[in-house]
Write a protein that holds these residues in place. Sequence first.
Motif, PDB file in Angstrom:
ATOM      1  N   ARG A  29      85.971  44.487  41.943  1.00  0.00           N
ATOM      2  CA  ARG A  29      87.067  43.520  41.714  1.00  0.00           C
ATOM      3  C   ARG A  29      86.872  42.274  42.566  1.00  0.00           C
ATOM      4  O   ARG A  29      87.076  41.143  42.093  1.00  0.00           O
ATOM      5  CB  ARG A  29      88.409  44.176  42.030  1.00  0.00           C
ATOM      6  N   MET A  58      84.085  40.193  41.098  1.00  0.00           N
ATOM      7  CA  MET A  58      84.529  39.509  39.885  1.00  0.00           C
ATOM      8  C   MET A  58      85.305  38.239  40.246  1.00  0.00           C
ATOM      9  O   MET A  58      85.073  37.160  39.669  1.00  0.00           O
ATOM     10  CB  MET A  58      85.396  40.449  39.046  1.00  0.00           C
ATOM     11  N   ARG A 104      84.159  34.329  39.458  1.00  0.00           N
ATOM     12  CA  ARG A 104      85.003  33.377  38.737  1.00  0.00           C
ATOM     13  C   ARG A 104      85.238  32.110  39.545  1.00  0.00           C
ATOM     14  O   ARG A 104      85.183  30.995  39.000  1.00  0.00           O
ATOM     15  CB  ARG A 104      86.330  34.043  38.374  1.00  0.00           C
ATOM     16  N   LYS A 151      83.742  40.974  30.712  1.00  0.00           N
ATOM     17  CA  LYS A 151      84.964  40.506  31.385  1.00  0.00           C
ATOM     18  C   LYS A 151      84.850  39.022  31.728  1.00  0.00           C
ATOM     19  O   LYS A 151      85.819  38.257  31.610  1.00  0.00           O
ATOM     20  CB  LYS A 151      85.222  41.337  32.644  1.00  0.00           C
ATOM     21  N   ARG A 162      85.533  36.889  28.580  1.00  0.00           N
ATOM     22  CA  ARG A 162      86.961  36.691  28.289  1.00  0.00           C
ATOM     23  C   ARG A 162      87.573  35.649  29.222  1.00  0.00           C
ATOM     24  O   ARG A 162      88.313  34.758  28.778  1.00  0.00           O
ATOM     25  CB  ARG A 162      87.708  38.015  28.418  1.00  0.00           C
ATOM     26  N   TRP A 163      87.270  35.751  30.509  1.00  0.00           N
ATOM     27  CA  TRP A 163      87.808  34.786  31.474  1.00  0.00           C
ATOM     28  C   TRP A 163      87.341  33.371  31.146  1.00  0.00           C
ATOM     29  O   TRP A 163      88.138  32.426  31.153  1.00  0.00           O
ATOM     30  CB  TRP A 163      87.368  35.173  32.886  1.00  0.00           C
ATOM     31  N   ARG A 177      83.363  46.753  21.585  1.00  0.00           N
ATOM     32  CA  ARG A 177      83.056  45.479  22.214  1.00  0.00           C
ATOM     33  C   ARG A 177      82.751  44.372  21.205  1.00  0.00           C
ATOM     34  O   ARG A 177      82.765  43.195  21.542  1.00  0.00           O
ATOM     35  CB  ARG A 177      81.873  45.635  23.176  1.00  0.00           C
ATOM     36  N   SER A 198      85.476  41.848  21.015  1.00  0.00           N
ATOM     37  CA  SER A 198      85.495  40.922  22.148  1.00  0.00           C
ATOM     38  C   SER A 198      84.399  39.873  22.023  1.00  0.00           C
ATOM     39  O   SER A 198      84.597  38.701  22.364  1.00  0.00           O
ATOM     40  CB  SER A 198      85.343  41.687  23.460  1.00  0.00           C
TER      41      SER A 198
END
Length: 382
Positions: free
Chosen positions: A72, A75, A79, A101, A104-105, A128, A131
């Motif tokens: 986490r 990640m 970002r 992930k 998506r961000w 997936r 996505s």
Amino acid sequence: MKYYLIAGEPSGDLHGANLIEGLRKADPEAQFRFWGGDRMARAGGERNLAKHYRETSFFGIVQVLRNLGTIRRQMLECRQDVAAFAPDVLILIDYPGFNMKMARWAHEQGIRTFYYIAPKVWAWREYRVKSIRRYVDRLFIIFPFERQYFSSKGITPIFEGNPLVDAIDRRLPELPTPEEFRRRNGLDSRPIVALLAGSRAGEIRDNLPLMARLAERFPERQFVVAGVSWLDRALYERYMAGSSIRYVCDQTYETLAAAEAAVVTSGTATLETALLGIPEVVVYRTLWFQVKLRPYVLKVPWVSLVNLNLGREAVRELIQSDLDITAAERELRAILEGGSERQRMLDDFDQLRRIIGGPGASERFARRMVGELRHDSAPNDR
């Protein structure tokens, strides 16, 4: 233009490095920042490496659960770094657990996103696909059979060949002769059978004992396991104990180039072995109930990338839960010199090379990416 790339394992680092070199040629003003490894650092500049994959690679459910907090934090760190760099495009290289992930961000932030080397959704975790369709602007695939698959899912992929061909072609002139390979590693003159038991501890545990038993049936040949430096040699020696198997480290291509044949755990190594023209048997040991459930869980009829690309079982796949080597012995004898299947398999590998495409894929992919970005930013298109 500014390019941010994310790769999370050695193969991604290799392909990412080749892509960076291609992007430099297509866009001389290119600026880079990336998560990757030593190869990407050499290609794109050490100062531009934000995080090494050694810090981000967690394989298996146990490792992932143990490191959830770290994942986490990484990640969030990624970002923040992408946002600070403000790239024209985020290029995600395989590594789907993390990169999906990030896709998506990035989509939510309005950052253009390319996915290079698609997740193997045709084999498992097909959910997936939704996505990818929603969050990825352009999907770049490296296997010919993926074109029809993704098109059937409403995604128009871009195929320009397989960058593995580039990686192999670059290494071939550097590889030692079989005689030199033997001399460097203290091997005798017997024909070599290469053992590629996997790159993770669990794969070594499951597959090397079977390979050790198989070696006992071929005293006229020497079996050489190609180890990897990120796994302790003691792990290999635990399962080689009492056998005549020899060990070399970080010499996979060298071992294959000197080999008469290979026994390979499923994965990218099956394709590398075929492209190097070395006949192979694919073996993979797993739990008995996973063998039974395979037809219901796996979305494709084969596990080998050789067979998936050719659309037939060109190399024999032995998926089993025990240590019975009967079938493996039979199939290996068939592809050794003078064996009944050797020439047929070599002919299939010639066809595979034609299907996969010739060298230069990394540069072709790079040109397509730059072309897509320039087209999207052209004033007439706004």
